[in-house]
Design an enzyme around this catalytic site. Structure first.
Site, PDB file in Angstrom:
ATOM      1  N   PHE A 183       1.359   5.504  -4.148  1.00  5.84           N
ATOM      2  CA  PHE A 183       1.808   5.922  -2.824  1.00  5.84           C
ATOM      3  C   PHE A 183       2.995   5.122  -2.299  1.00  5.84           C
ATOM      4  O   PHE A 183       3.347   5.259  -1.141  1.00  5.84           O
ATOM      5  CB  PHE A 183       0.651   5.829  -1.827  1.00  5.84           C
ATOM      6  CG  PHE A 183      -0.440   6.806  -2.114  1.00  5.84           C
ATOM      7  CD1 PHE A 183      -0.217   8.170  -2.022  1.00  5.84           C
ATOM      8  CD2 PHE A 183      -1.688   6.361  -2.499  1.00  5.84           C
ATOM      9  CE1 PHE A 183      -1.225   9.072  -2.292  1.00  5.84           C
ATOM     10  CE2 PHE A 183      -2.704   7.260  -2.770  1.00  5.84           C
ATOM     11  CZ  PHE A 183      -2.468   8.624  -2.667  1.00  5.84           C
ATOM     12  N   ASP A 201     -13.016  -4.665  -4.298  1.00  9.39           N
ATOM     13  CA  ASP A 201     -12.143  -4.480  -5.463  1.00  9.39           C
ATOM     14  C   ASP A 201     -11.653  -5.842  -5.953  1.00  9.39           C
ATOM     15  O   ASP A 201     -10.457  -6.067  -6.122  1.00  9.39           O
ATOM     16  CB  ASP A 201     -10.966  -3.572  -5.112  1.00  9.39           C
ATOM     17  CG  ASP A 201     -10.291  -2.978  -6.350  1.00  9.39           C
ATOM     18  OD1 ASP A 201     -10.895  -3.057  -7.451  1.00  9.39           O
ATOM     19  OD2 ASP A 201      -9.175  -2.455  -6.232  1.00  9.39           O
TER      20      ASP A 201
END
Length: 411
Positions: A119, A253
């Site tokens: 992105f 994460d």
């Protein structure tokens, strides 16, 4: 900053030495200019209605005197003619919260690209005289994504900012500020100044010249790290995670790609794109979020989870820091997923690894989340390890008398 990184899953590492920085910067300038022009044309076509709305709003909102309506956090637009009293209060609160973390774009200079992701791009930059990293998120030109998709991306962006801007710890990357793209905003590049379209947002953080921990481990794969360095890096990560958990934040994460090194090789946790405040009800935290190979069994299985999923991921990172190697190099993602959940697959601990460190790894990646230690306890265990007698991983060319690796257990 997290960038799409691994092979086998459609993601890969970006080598900065193979990037044509000048070309990429020129492409970014052309894209931003094109998007800005499209945004301006659209805004002008609706200008008369918006001007009327603005004149009406000036009587009620002295701090929002904009010709074009400004997007609110989360992706929606204000409609002041129909707002209820609660909407007005909520809008005002959003504006106040924005001021807590919003940067002054006139002080930001964007320079060369250092990484690219799905992105957007990560640039080196300067903000108010300070070296920074700038994460530009580009959600596509007008018409290429639905309103719902853009709203979702904006929500993810504001979630990252909401988590990050309140944090203050030496082992967490320092958040400097962020900006939502709006028609009246402009940013500077080395070649001049241009508008920042509404489909582009940016996050500004401290620049860590040491790069990602993953890259550092790859560079030292053959010679390995001194045991003292292993413990120092592991303690940095453990202390950073312990701090996050004390703030009720689950990173979700934890992996070596998301850890950065500053000029003194201090490790700092980065990328809060999937982090979230820990739910009081564990059933509210479900879904596969993270990176295969580092994900805890309960996450892979779709079961409810809590901060202990970070502890599991830390155990994998600890092994990786010690070995300077990749866990499960010969297994596919599907094989890893199945084996971790059903066969209790874990990385093979080298025989030359001191038992004190091996014990930390095993406790952290226990299949039962309740048996995993809190990160505060992990910090204490690592601090108690004696590094004066060595104990680091033996390089391959010196392993004559030390059998350090066996084939990984797998399906």
């Amino acid at each position: 900053m997290k960038e799409k990184a691994e092979s086998g899953g459609g993601v890969g590492y970006v080598r900065a030495d193979q990037i044509d920085l000048k070309s990429l910067d020129e492409q970014l300038q052309r894209h931003l200019s094109k998007a800005w022009t499209m945004e301006k044309r659209k805004s002008l076509s609706d200008g008369e209605d918006n001007v009327n709305n603005t004149r009406h709003n000036q009587n009620n909102f002295g701090h929002r005197q904009l010709v074009f309506q400004r997007p609110l956090l989360g992706g929606g637009y204000s409609n002041n003619n129909n707002s209820s009293k609660n909407d007005i209060i909520r809008s005002t609160e959003v504006e106040k919260s924005r001021r807590e973390w919003e940067i002054d774009p006139s002080k930001l200079i964007i320079k060369s690209v250092i990484a690219r992701g799905t992105f957007g791009t990560v640039h080196r930059g300067i903000y108010d005289g300070q070296d920074v990293a700038v994460k530009l998120l580009d959600w596509g030109e007008e018409g290429h994504r639905s309103d719902a998709e853009i709203a979702s991306l904006r929500a993810a962006f504001t979630q990252e900012v909401a988590v990050w801007h309140k944090l203050d710890h030496p082992n967490v990357t320092k958040f400097i500020g962020a900006a939502m793209g709006t028609s009246e905003m402009s940013i500077q590049t080395e070649n001049g100044q241009m508008g920042m379209p509404s489909n582009v947002c940016c996050v500004v953080v401290e620049y860590c010249p040491g790069g990602a921990l993953k890259s550092f481990l790859i560079k030292t794969r053959r010679r390995k790290l001194a045991f003292k360095v292993v413990i120092q890096l592991s303690l940095d990560l453990a202390r950073g995670l312990s701090y996050l958990h004390s703030q009720k934040i689950v990173h979700r994460d934890v992996k070596t790609e998301n850890m950065l090194l500053d000029k003194s090789r201090t490790l700092k946790i980065a990328d809060f794109g999937v982090a979230r405040l820990e739910a009081s009800n564990p059933n509210d935290m479900t879904g596969e979020t993270g990176t295969l190979g580092y994900m805890a069994p309960e996450v892979l299985n779709g079961s409810p989870y809590n901060r202990k999923c970070d502890v599991y991921s830390f155990g994998i990172c600890l092994w990786e820091i010690y070995c300077c190697d990749m866990p499960y190099p010969d297994l596919s993602f599907s094989e890893v997923t199945s084996a971790v959940v059903r066969q209790n697959l874990r990385p093979e601990i080298p025989r030359c690894c001191p038992s004190s460190l091996a014990n930390v790894m095993k406790r952290c990646w226990d299949a039962n989340p309740e048996k995993r230690p809190e990160m505060e306890e992990v910090v204490a265990m690592l601090e108690a390890i004696d590094t004066s007698k060595g104990g680091g991983m033996i390089p391959p060319d010196q392993q004559q008398g030390c059998f350090c690796f066996r084939r990984h257990r797998g399906p």
